[in-house]
Design a protein around this motif. Structure first.
Motif, PDB file in Angstrom:
ATOM      1  N   ILE A   6       0.867  -1.193   0.000  1.00 27.35           N
ATOM      2  CA  ILE A   6       0.000   0.000   0.000  1.00 27.35           C
ATOM      3  C   ILE A   6       0.895   1.230   0.000  1.00 27.35           C
ATOM      4  N   GLY A   7       0.919   1.964  -1.113  1.00 26.40           N
ATOM      5  CA  GLY A   7       1.736   3.175  -1.206  1.00 26.40           C
ATOM      6  C   GLY A   7       2.871   3.004  -2.189  1.00 26.40           C
ATOM      7  N   VAL A  11       9.572   4.297  -1.065  1.00 25.28           N
ATOM      8  CA  VAL A  11       9.766   3.077  -0.273  1.00 25.28           C
ATOM      9  C   VAL A  11       8.912   1.933  -0.836  1.00 25.28           C
ATOM     10  N   GLY A  12       7.615   2.209  -1.081  1.00 28.51           N
ATOM     11  CA  GLY A  12       6.736   1.169  -1.618  1.00 28.51           C
ATOM     12  C   GLY A  12       7.177   0.712  -2.999  1.00 28.51           C
ATOM     13  N   PHE A  29      -0.577  -0.734  -4.647  1.00 28.92           N
ATOM     14  CA  PHE A  29      -1.732   0.171  -4.740  1.00 28.92           C
ATOM     15  C   PHE A  29      -1.320   1.589  -4.407  1.00 28.92           C
ATOM     16  N   ASP A  30      -1.638   2.535  -5.276  1.00 27.31           N
ATOM     17  CA  ASP A  30      -1.400   3.956  -4.980  1.00 27.31           C
ATOM     18  C   ASP A  30      -2.233   4.820  -5.915  1.00 27.31           C
ATOM     19  N   PRO A  31      -3.092   5.673  -5.341  1.00 27.71           N
ATOM     20  CA  PRO A  31      -3.900   6.551  -6.215  1.00 27.71           C
ATOM     21  C   PRO A  31      -3.085   7.738  -6.727  1.00 27.71           C
ATOM     22  N   THR A  32      -1.828   7.846  -6.295  1.00 28.34           N
ATOM     23  CA  THR A  32      -0.866   8.941  -6.626  1.00 28.34           C
ATOM     24  C   THR A  32      -1.199  10.272  -5.949  1.00 28.34           C
ATOM     25  N   LYS A  35       3.877  15.493  -4.521  1.00 24.29           N
ATOM     26  CA  LYS A  35       4.769  15.694  -3.379  1.00 24.29           C
ATOM     27  C   LYS A  35       5.708  16.857  -3.651  1.00 24.29           C
ATOM     28  N   MET A  38      12.177  18.018  -3.503  1.00 26.45           N
ATOM     29  CA  MET A  38      13.269  18.223  -2.545  1.00 26.45           C
ATOM     30  C   MET A  38      14.544  17.575  -3.060  1.00 26.45           C
ATOM     31  N   ALA A 145       3.168   1.136   3.141  1.00 30.11           N
ATOM     32  CA  ALA A 145       4.214   2.145   2.870  1.00 30.11           C
ATOM     33  C   ALA A 145       3.512   3.434   2.475  1.00 30.11           C
ATOM     34  N   GLY A 147       3.502   6.347   3.954  1.00 25.90           N
ATOM     35  CA  GLY A 147       4.124   7.595   4.394  1.00 25.90           C
ATOM     36  C   GLY A 147       3.473   8.158   5.651  1.00 25.90           C
ATOM     37  N   GLY A 268       8.944   2.727   5.923  1.00 30.11           N
ATOM     38  CA  GLY A 268       9.062   4.100   5.417  1.00 30.11           C
ATOM     39  C   GLY A 268       8.599   5.124   6.434  1.00 30.11           C
ATOM     40  N   ASN A 269       8.196   6.303   5.919  1.00 29.45           N
ATOM     41  CA  ASN A 269       7.860   7.434   6.789  1.00 29.45           C
ATOM     42  C   ASN A 269       6.750   7.128   7.787  1.00 29.45           C
ATOM     43  N   GLY A 281      16.401   9.867   6.053  1.00 34.42           N
ATOM     44  CA  GLY A 281      15.077   9.238   6.140  1.00 34.42           C
ATOM     45  C   GLY A 281      14.868   8.102   5.159  1.00 34.42           C
ATOM     46  N   LEU A 282      15.091   8.387   3.884  1.00 36.54           N
ATOM     47  CA  LEU A 282      14.859   7.365   2.864  1.00 36.54           C
ATOM     48  C   LEU A 282      15.940   6.277   2.932  1.00 36.54           C
TER      49      LEU A 282
END
Ligand SMILES: Cc1cc2nc3c(=O)[nH]c(=O)nc-3n(C[C@H](O)[C@H](O)[C@H](O)COP(=O)(O)OP(=O)(O)OC[C@H]3O[C@@H](n4cnc5c(N)ncnc54)[C@H](O)[C@@H]3O)c2cc1C
Length: 367
Positions: A6-7, A11-12, A29-32, A35, A38, A145, A147, A268-269, A281-282
């Motif tokens: 999920i995500g 990371v996902g 799965f990610d509906p997008t 972001k 950075m 994942a 976030g 992940g986050n 972090g990553l």
């Protein structure tokens, strides 16, 4: 093994590619979501993981030097990759460039739907995912994942400890007159740490941690921000100009000690969001992904998740501590503290052993 992820953030997506390569059947799965742009410092261990899954970022610049110092004080520490026994420490890259490459790689795997519910494994069945379309999936393992964005972890009793740093990060890009190729900067200003990453030959990405009121004032007034940056930056970079809009992110630590339940693991986050000052972090999350991928090759999902977290724990805890301490260590505007850190850096700069240990910790080579 059937795995539901999920995500599809970094990371996902990276976990999906690595697990597919190991022969698992993966649904992602990610509906997008949009972001912020950075600058990311990817460590050498992250780059090896990416290479293993067929991702070799061409954009950005190799990081060969990191200059650490405090504005106005004489002591500084220069970490140089060849002196520490490495050809580079990693690579600086724009997050959108990494997202673009990963999106291409997972295009045939990702299903653009949100997950609305998850349930842990029970005595009668596999963990369960419910999609916004109403479809139910029951894989052997669910990797969350998201976030920390979806609230799904709370719904299965994984509540995070949240701690505000009472700081806001300003992120942006500057064009510099006299770049030093491959050199990143970690600069302590008195108002908060400022990290500079070389993204393009003459462009640096910056992350500046500031008191929230100061960050808001600087974000609202570009001339004031430019003046403040000119004062804060090392002189060797020459004149600067801003090359993109500045983004503001409040800094909050999010932490779950044991981010797993039977059949479900949070990566992940969502499991750990740490202070960005050390750019870890990553990299940290992907060290966890690597441990999990290796462990899943050996045993059943729940044992693999437990073992992966046990072996990763020392590195995970230490990275969290080091990332939060940097802000606190340089936070006090006291003469005695400044003298100590200045002398400490000057002495540290003489010790090849210490410099190697610091850089290898940042690269994720030692725990
Ligand atoms: C200022 C700053 C600088 C940083 N610099 C560095 C650095 O230099 N080096 C470094 O290693 N790290 C750095 N980091 C950390 C790094 O950016 C994060 O660790 C990383 O982006 C986290 O990725 P993620 O995949 O866990 O989460 P995200 O990128 O947030 O992805 C989560 C995904 O889950 C999806 N999602 C959410 N809910 C659902 C749902 N219900 N169903 C399906 N999908 C869902 C979202 O659409 C999203 O795509 C920095 C962070 C900040 C804030």
């Amino acid at each position: 093994m059937q795995i539901g992820i999920i995500g599809g953030g970094p990371v996902g997506s990276i976990a999906s590619l690595a697990l597919k390569l190991m022969g698992h059947t993966v649904r992602l799965f990610d509906p997008t979501t949009q972001k912020p742009k950075m600058s990311l410092a990817l460590s050498e261990t992250t780059l090896s993981l990416l290479e293993n899954i067929g991702v070799q970022p061409k954009a950005g610049q190799d990081l060969v030097e990191i200059l650490v110092n405090e504005k106005g004080l004489p002591g500084s520490m220069l970490l140089n990759a060849p002196e520490c026994g490495h050809s580079r420490f990693g690579r600086a890259i724009c997050s959108h460039e990494l997202d673009r490459i990963l999106t291409e790689q997972v295009a045939d795997m990702v299903e653009p739907v949100a997950v609305t519910q998850v349930r842990a494994r029970s005595t009668t069945g596999n963990p369960r995912i419910e999609l916004e379309t109403g479809e139910i999936s029951e894989p052997d393992l669910v990797i969350l994942a998201d976030g920390g964005r979806s609230g799904l972890s709370n719904s299965i009793g994984m509540d995070a400890q949240l701690r505000s740093f009472d700081r806001t990060a300003l992120l942006g890009r500057i064009h510099v007159e006299a770049p030093v190729r491959g050199r990143a900067y970690e600069r302590f200003i008195g108002t908060g740490p400022l990290a500079l990453l070389p993204i393009d030959p003459e462009v640096y990405g910056f992350v500046w941690s500031l008191a929230p009121r100061e960050a808001e004032a600087l974000k609202q007034a570009t001339p004031a921000l430019l003046d403040a940056l000119c004062l804060a930056l090392p002189r060797e970079l020459g004149r600067i100009k801003l090359v993109c809009d500045v983004v503001k992110i409040p800094l909050i630590e999010r932490w779950i000690d044991q981010p797993y339940r039977p059949g479900i693991v949070l990566l992940g986050n969502g499991a750990q969001t740490i202070h960005p000052v050390a750019g870890q972090g990553l990299n940290l999350a992907l060290r966890g992904v690597s441990r999990l991928v290796d462990a899943l090759a050996m045993g059943d999902p729940d044992t693999a998740v437990r073992e992966a977290f046990m072996s990763w724990k020392p590195n995970r805890d230490l990275t969290r501590l080091a990332s939060s301490s940097l802000e606190t260590l340089f936070d006090r505007d006291l003469l005695s503290r400044k003298l100590l850190t200045s002398v400490g850096m000057a002495l540290g700069d003489q010790s090849s052993w210490l410099k190697r240990k610091i850089s290898e910790a940042g690269m994720g080579i030692i725990s």
